[in-house]
Design an enzyme around this catalytic site. Structure first.
Site, PDB file in Angstrom:
ATOM      1  N   HIS A   1     -24.813   9.342  -7.703  1.00 44.18           N
ATOM      2  CA  HIS A   1     -24.926   9.274  -9.161  1.00 44.18           C
ATOM      3  C   HIS A   1     -23.560   9.089  -9.820  1.00 44.18           C
ATOM      4  O   HIS A   1     -22.517   9.259  -9.186  1.00 44.18           O
ATOM      5  CB  HIS A   1     -25.575  10.550  -9.697  1.00 44.18           C
ATOM      6  CG  HIS A   1     -24.845  11.784  -9.253  1.00 44.18           C
ATOM      7  ND1 HIS A   1     -23.662  12.206  -9.820  1.00 44.18           N
ATOM      8  CD2 HIS A   1     -25.115  12.665  -8.260  1.00 44.18           C
ATOM      9  CE1 HIS A   1     -23.246  13.290  -9.217  1.00 44.18           C
ATOM     10  NE2 HIS A   1     -24.103  13.600  -8.251  1.00 44.18           N
TER      11      HIS A   1
ATOM     12  N   ASP B   1     -23.322  13.198  -2.982  1.00 47.23           N
ATOM     13  CA  ASP B   1     -22.168  13.226  -2.084  1.00 47.23           C
ATOM     14  C   ASP B   1     -22.511  13.946  -0.784  1.00 47.23           C
ATOM     15  O   ASP B   1     -22.053  13.558   0.292  1.00 47.23           O
ATOM     16  CB  ASP B   1     -20.959  13.877  -2.761  1.00 47.23           C
ATOM     17  CG  ASP B   1     -21.269  15.211  -3.428  1.00 47.23           C
ATOM     18  OD1 ASP B   1     -22.435  15.667  -3.403  1.00 47.23           O
ATOM     19  OD2 ASP B   1     -20.334  15.813  -4.005  1.00 47.23           O
TER      20      ASP B   1
END
Length: 428
Positions: A59, A335
Site C-alpha cells: 500500500h 511489507d
C-alpha cells in the site's frame, strides 16, 4: 542451507497438469537458438509474447501504526487525507465468493488509536494515494502504451483484483487502478478480499498455530540479540525514551519512514540514526523469520505462492477455459508479505520494502518453440530468482524454485495444525 534445499527438490505438478513438465522439457530441448560464449542459450526476446502479469504491491504511504512514547508528538493533521481528484474511481468490495465484504478487525483496531492532530493510526494519506496512482501509471506505460497487452480501460474479463481487507489497501488499489486505466472502465471494479481469520496475503499468525508458536519466542527476544540490543539502547537514549518502554526497531522505523515521506518535523535522533534503524529493523525481522527455517517461511507465504503458481499453471495449460484466466492479477499486500516473498525467491536486497513497492511477475511464451518463461521485477528492476540462469527464467526452473516453499491449502492446514496437535497430545 536454502541453496542445498533447492538443489534437492524438483517441481512435481499434480493431477492433469503432470504432463506439463514433460511438455516444458521437450520444448526446451527442441529450442534451436544460438548460445553465448559461456554456453548459455540466448533467447530471441523479439519472439516472446506476453501472456500474463501478476503484481504484488505494498500500500501507499500512511500514518504510523503506533505513536512513539515521547512528550513531543508529531502532529498528524486530517488535511493529509485529502483525496486527489485524479484518483477517484468507484469500486465494490466482496468476499472471495462474491458475497458481502467481511468485517475488518484490523481497521477497528486502528480506529482505536488516535494520533496527535486527529488522524487514526494506519490511514492512507494523500501522499500514499499519489504514490499508488504513479505506480498505476507506470503499469499503464508498460502494459498499455509500450505494448498493446491490456485494454486502455478497465475490463473485468482481463483483470482480477484481490486485496487484504484493510481500508488503506483497498484505497491503495483504487488509486493504482485509477492510474492504470485513467479512471475509465467497461464494467464494475470488484476487489475480492477474505476474512481476517483465513487471509493468506500476509503471514497469518492468528490462523496458523504452528507459525505463531515458532515465532512467538523470537519476537520476544529479537531486541535482546547482540548488536540489536546495544543499538536499540543507544537510539532510545538519544530520543529520551525510557529503556523500559516497549519500543523496538520496527516501531522506530515505522514512525521514522512515515514522518520522512510526509516531510513532517521528525526527532533529530531518528534522522541521525536513519540508516541504522532500517538495518536493525531488517535484522529483527530476519531473526523472527529465520530464513534457514523453511517451515516458517512456508507457513508465512506458502499459500500465497500457491496462488501465484496456480495462476501460472492455468495459463500454460491448454485445457484451461479462457474465462478462467486473466491477463492481469493484482494483489494488494503489505511489507510483512513482501519480505518473506523476496526471501523465498532469493531476491531480498536487505532493505525494508518501501511504500507502494511492487513485485511483478511476467509470463511469456516463445512464438516458435512455444516454451514458457518468467520475468521478475522488484521496484521496477529486473531480478534473477534463485535457481534461474538469468532474468528470463524458463518456467520449469522457476516452478522448481517456488516449489520449495509453496503450500496447497490442505498442506498449509496440516502444517499449521501440527504444533497444536502436539500440544493437545501432551495434555492427554
Amino acid at each position: 542451507m536454502i541453496t542445498r534445499v533447492f538443489s534437492m527438490r524438483v517441481w512435481t505438478p499434480v493431477g492433469v497438469l503432470t504432463s506439463l513438465a514433460y511438455c516444458l522439457h521437450q520444448r526446451r530441448v527442441t529450442l534451436a537458438e544460438l548460445r553465448g560464449a559461456d554456453g548459455q542459450r540466448l533467447v530471441d526476446r523479439s519472439l516472446l509474447e506476453l501472456k500474463m502479469v501478476q503484481v504484488v504491491f505494498r500500500h501507499g504511504a500512511r500514518s504510523p501504526l503506533k505513536p512513539l512514547p515521547q512528550e513531543e508528538q508529531v502532529e498528524w493533521n486530517p488535511q493529509l487525507l485529502e483525496v486527489p481528484p485524479q484518483t477517484q474511481i468507484d469500486y465494490t468490495v466482496t468476499n472471495l465468493a462474491g458475497g458481502p465484504k467481511p468485517y475488518s478487525p484490523y481497521d477497528s483496531l486502528y480506529h482505536g488509536t488516535t494520533l496527535k492532530g486527529g488522524m487514526f493510526a494506519g490511514q492512507l494519506t494523500k501522499v500514499g494515494m499519489q504514490q499508488m496512482f504513479a505506480l498505476g501509471e507506470r503499469l499503464r506505460k508498460n502494459y498499455v502504451e509500450k505494448i498493446p497487452f491490456l485494454s486502455p480501460t478497465f475490463n473485468p474479463q482481463e483483470v482480477f483484483v484481490r486485496s487484504t481487507n484493510i481500508y488503506r489497501n483497498l484505497e491503495s488499489t483504487r488509486c493504482l487502478l485509477a492510474g492504470l486505466f485513467q479512471c475509465q472502465k467497461e464494467g464494475p471494479i470488484i476487489i475480492h478480499t477474505d476474512e481476517a481469520s483465513s487471509e493468506v496475503l500476509y503471514p497469518n499468525y492468528q490462523n496458523c498455530w504452528s507459525l505463531r508458536q515458532k515465532t512467538r519466542g523470537r519476537k520476544r527476544t529479537a531486541y535482546l540479540q547482540p548488536g540489536i540490543s546495544e543499538d536499540l539502547k543507544k537510539v532510545k537514549e538519544g530520543m529520551g525514551i525510557d529503556n523500559a518502554d516497549h519500543v523496538d526497531f520496527l516501531m522506530l522505523l515505522d514512525n521514522m519512514v512515515a514522518e520522512q515521506v510526509h516531510r513532517l518535523p521528525s526527532c533529530p535522533t531518528l534522522k541521525r540514526f536513519a540508516w541504522l534503524i532500517e538495518q536493525r529493523a531488517v535484522d529483527t525481522a530476519l531473526y523472527v523469520l529465520q530464513r534457514e527455517d523453511r517451515e516458517s517461511l512456508q507457513m508465512a507465504v506458502g499459500p500465497f505462492l500457491h496462488i501465484l503458481e496456480s495462476n501460472l499453471l492455468k495459463a500454460v495449460d491448454p485445457a484451461t477455459p479462457p474465462s478462467k484466466i486473466r491477463k492481469l492479477y493484482l494483489y494488494a499486500a503489505h511489507d510483512v508479505t513482501l519480505m518473506p516473498l523476496l526471501l523465498t525467491l532469493g531476491i531480498f536486497d536487505h532493505k525494508w520494502p518501501p511504500f507502494a513497492v511492487d513485485l511483478t511477475m511476467e509470463l511469456y511464451q516463445h512464438q516458435e518453440s512455444k516454451e514458457w518463461f518468467v520475468q521478475l521485477y522488484y521496484h521496477g528492476e529486473e531480478q534473477v530468482p534463485r535457481g534461474c540462469p538469468d532474468g528470463l527464467c524458463p518456467l520449469d526452473k522457476f516452478l522448481n524454485a517456488m516449489s520449495v516453499y509453496t503450500l496447497s491449502p490442505e498442506k498449509y492446514h496440516t502444517l499449521c495444525s501440527q504444533a497444536q496437535a502436539v500440544e493437545l497430545g501432551d495434555e492427554e
